[in-house]
Design a protein around this motif. Structure first.
Motif: not given
Length: 873
Positions: A272-285
């Protein structure tokens, strides 16, 4: 070559010339049209260049030509295709610099068409660099730049003639058309090729990068919430990093219904925003962590997002381990710093429990000392930590009240981890109910075993059920060991202080002094008693080795200093006796000093500590003792001489006694031999003479009785019968006496048969139950004296049993190994051993065994029977 109408020509000639010119234009136009049609469908760029070059040569009516491309720096040209040149000439002009005098060099420099005539007949001096062209037969050339729509030269079309020739306007016009067509086509095909190369490189990068890459379409619901996304494209690393196969075309919800919402929300926000993002997240499954860079692609309304990601699970785990390690290091530092400042064991236990309980957020943490009692182990809690909602637990408790099975495991060294006490099947119902009463719903208990003995427990309690993490269990185990070490250190320190107090008391009581020498600084500390021993007033000032040596008696000084320096050099104990001169009265006193190395480096002592005491009185006593010893020694020597004389006399007397004993034994043996010989002779006389005479009398009596019977004198016959019975009894008695004097089977059948027969006959005569047994292997061959001695001992023993014991049972055993031995045991009234010397029969038995070198052992006591053992040597 076509040209415009000539005014001098006739109208007919002009018409023909015009027609020819139009026809040429049409032919050249057709050529360009066909060339354009072919080039549109041609996919081979090399073939395209060849088509352009052929058209240029045809349009210019040239003999040779080339198509060149401008090099990236714009300072030179490189040949793409050529026609009509030798290989040598192509190699010579494959690269043409912008400074070259050739037509293409000039055209590149001026960015305009250039014409060059190589013919020397023009009167101009030809450039030497053009000589190879002249030598190849070429006399002129033109070069037309290929310029793209932005006005930048991208190549060159050059035609050569084997004669001096300048192209007509017609030829040049069509060459310009060809150049524009070629420039557009070349640029388009170059762009397409570049695009294909870019796409190829993109695909190569897409397929080969280690990072995962995918494009997705975010799916929003009617409320605008990003509830799912569909995979549009994935690279091979995507499958490797996620483990998801056949993802393209499927939605994430189709693949995993439990995927975490934060992923959908993040990608929806980016779409929606068109703003790139960088992040670290967990995929618990998936049990993985991802480093993600996501950005929108394509049109905003497409909701397409590209995702570049890598698996950073190992890095996150490493960071977490580092964080935990740092936390553990901080915990260890806090625990060590706290415990190091404490000296009371109870306070140490309480502080360690508090730090542990707060670290793992337990309801209670305790350090338990295990003490043995008459009713089993007791758990003693001196101090502990407890949360506000948990009760105190100080005091002493019986271990078995909380589950004997569990504490058996603790005694075996097993750490107990219980997440829910109510579900622990190892406990009885009563035991399970005891835990909630003291606010324990879950616990970890770590036993401490030292030298195989269960000495302590470190435990963490939680009021309600709780899952204990392995790191928490390890923390309890480590804290247990550290607390044990700190508690033992504190107790050792207390014991050391107590020992030092006792040592001071002992030193004071024994009037001993102490010293401590720091070798490096040559500083010697004396206690007050040391000053007083040397006749000094205590001032607490440190001494040096040189100062100490000034008080040592001059004759002993060098030796004592040498002994001290040797002890330092070899890091060994110091021991010395020497004299000193007291400072106060000049009195010479003997000192005894001992020292021990307590610190060393490289085999050399750094510090010695020891004691010193006044040994003068001991030496005086020793001198007195020495004098007394000398006097005693003199008396001992004199007495020794007297005793030596007495010993010689005793030895002579003993030798005489041994001689008499040997003679007595020899006499006894001769008596026994004579006795046995006389017994044998009497037995033979009884058997051979008296026995036979008695038998003859019996036979006469029987004959006389028959005659009386025949005569009818029954009364006389009856009296005679009674007399015959008396004679018969005499015969049997004679035989028995003969057998007792010398049983014939002893000589003929041996000891075992003779004794066994005697025991049986004795039992019949005395009506006392008797049994005979043997034990061991076959008996060795016995000497006649040995058989007679054992047989007579058995006879005498059984006679005594019959006369004196009142026994009801007798057991006779002949033992053949390790030596031959006869045992006679009865259950009679017994007698006291002191009566042995009073009974001739027992003395005779003793004498018989002594005569053959054997032994007789009598074991008897009142009312407990008698056991006689006759053993051969």
């Amino acid at each position: 070559m076509a040209s415009g109408p000539n005014p001098t020509e006739s109208p007919l000639s002009a018409l023909v010339s015009s027609s020819r010119s139009i026809a040429a234009d049409l032919e050249d136009t057709r050529l360009l049209h066909e060339l354009g049609a072919r080039l549109v469908d041609e996919s081979n760029i090399g073939a395209i260049y060849q088509e352009i070059l052929s058209a240029a040569i045809t349009l210019a009516k040239a003999d040779a030509g080339s198509v060149q491309v401008v090099e990236p720096d714009g300072e030179g040209l490189s040949v793409l295709v050529s026609k009509g040149f030798s290989e040598t000439l192509i190699a010579r002009f494959h690269h043409v610099d912008i400074s070259s005098p050739t037509s293409c060099g000039l055209a590149l420099k001026t960015k305009q068409r250039a014409y060059v005539n190589y013919d020397r007949s023009s009167g101009e001096e030809a450039d030497p660099s053009l000589q190879p062209l002249l030598d190849a037969g070429f006399h002129s050339a033109q070069s037309t730049p290929l310029v793209n729509r932005r006005g930048r030269p991208i190549g060159m079309i050059t035609t050569h003639w084997r004669k001096s020739h300048r192209p007509s306007d017609h030829e040049l016009r069509f060459l310009d058309l060809l150049a524009r067509q070629a420039a557009d086509l070349i640029e388009r095909r170059t762009s397409e090729e570049a695009l294909r190369e870019s796409e190829r490189r993109y695909r190569t990068l897409f397929d080969s990068i280690d990072e995962g890459f995918c494009t997705i379409e975010v799916i929003f619901d009617e409320h605008g919430y990003p509830g799912d996304y569909r995979f549009l494209q994935v690279n091979p690393s995507f499958i490797r990093l996620t483990g998801i196969t056949d993802a393209v075309g499927r939605t994430m919800r189709e693949i995993s219904t439990d995927h975490e919402p934060h992923w959908f929300e993040a990608y929806g926000r980016i779409a929606r925003s068109g703003k790139p993002e960088r992040f670290i997240a967990e995929a618990k499954l998936m049990h993985r962590w991802y480093d993600v860079f996501a950005f929108r692609i394509d049109e905003p309304g497409d909701n397409h997002v590209a995702i570049l990601f890598s698996n950073v699970t190992r890095r996150i785990e490493t960071d977490e381990k580092l964080r935990q390690s740092a936390a553990m290091d901080a915990y260890r530092v806090l625990l060590s710093d706290t415990l190091r400042q404490l000296v009371d064991p109870g306070e140490i236990q309480g502080a360690a429990a508090r730090i542990l309980g707060e670290q793992i957020q337990a309801s209670r943490a305790v350090y338990v000392e295990v003490r043995s009692g008459e009713d089993g182990d007791h758990h003693v809690v001196l101090q502990h930590y407890h949360a506000p909602d948990a009760s105190k637990l100080t005091g002493s408790y019986r271990a078995n009240d909380f589950g004997g099975t569990l504490f058996d495991e603790l005694r075996a060294g097993k750490t107990l981890v219980v997440d829910d006490v109510a579900r622990d099947t190892r406990l009885t119902a009563d035991e399970r109910s005891a835990y909630p009463n003291i606010d324990i719903g879950a616990y970890v208990a770590v036993p401490l075993l030292k030298e195989g003995k269960h000495v302590a427990i470190m435990a963490a309690h939680h009021k309600i059920p709780r899952h204990w993490h392995p790191d928490e269990i390890a923390l309890v185990e480590e804290t247990a060991e550290r607390t044990w070490d700190a508690v033992e250190r504190a107790r050792a320190e207390q014991a050391r202080h107590q020992s030092e107090q006792w040592l001071r008391i002992a030193l004071d009581s024994a009037q001993m002094a102490s010293w401590d020498w720091e070798v490096g600084t040559d500083s010697v500390k004396w206690n007050d008693q040391h000053f007083r021993l040397f006749g000094l007033v205590p001032d607490g000032r440190d001494k040096s080795l040189e100062e100490f040596s000034t008080y040592v008696y001059p004759a002993d000084r060098e030796r004592v200093v040498e002994e001290l320096t040797s002890a330092v050099a070899e890091a060994r104990a110091f021991q010395s006796e020497f004299r000193i001169i007291r400072e106060d009265n000049g009195e010479v006193r003997w000192m005894c000093s001992f020292g021990q190395t307590v610190e060393c480096d490289g085999g050399r002592a750094l510090r010695l500590t020891g004691v010193i005491y006044d040994d003068t009185r001991s030496r005086e006593h020793a001198e007195q003792l020495r004098q007394a010893h000398d006097a005693l020694e003199s008396r001992v020597k004199e007495r020794t001489r007297e005793l030596a004389g007495a010993l010689r006399r005793l030895q002579d007397e003993a030798d005489e006694r041994k001689k008499i004993e040997r003679e007595r034994r020899d006499l006894l043996q001769r008596i026994v031999h004579l006795q046995e010989a006389e017994r044998a002779r009497v037995a033979r006389e009884l058997h051979d003479n008296l026995g036979q005479h008695m038998v003859a009398v019996l036979m006469h009596l029987e004959g006389f009785q028959r005659r009386l019977m025949q005569s009818g004198n029954e009364a006389a016959s009856h009296d005679l019968d009674e007399f015959r019975k008396v004679v018969d009894a005499l015969i049997k008695a004679t035989h028995r006496q003969s057998w007792e004097l010398r049983p014939a089977e002893l000589d003929e059948l041996g000891l075992e048969v003779a004794v066994e027969n005697y025991v049986l006959q004795w039992s019949e005569q005395t009506r006392i139950a008797a049994s005979f047994t043997t034990s061991g292997k076959a008996m060795r061959t016995l000497e006649p004296e040995e058989m007679i001695a054992l047989y007579r001992v058995t006879q005498e023993a059984l006679t005594n049993v019959a006369r004196h014991s009142s026994a009801t049972e007798v057991q006779v055993t002949l033992e053949t190994e390790p030596t031959v031995c006869i045992h006679i045991t009865d259950n009679g009234v017994g007698f006291h051993p002191q009566y042995v010397k009073r009974r001739l029969g027992l003395l005779g038995m003793q004498e018989r065994m002594n005569a053959i070198g054997g032994a007789l052992v009598i074991d008897s006591s009142s009312k407990r029977g008698t056991h006689i053992q006759a053993r051969l040597p």
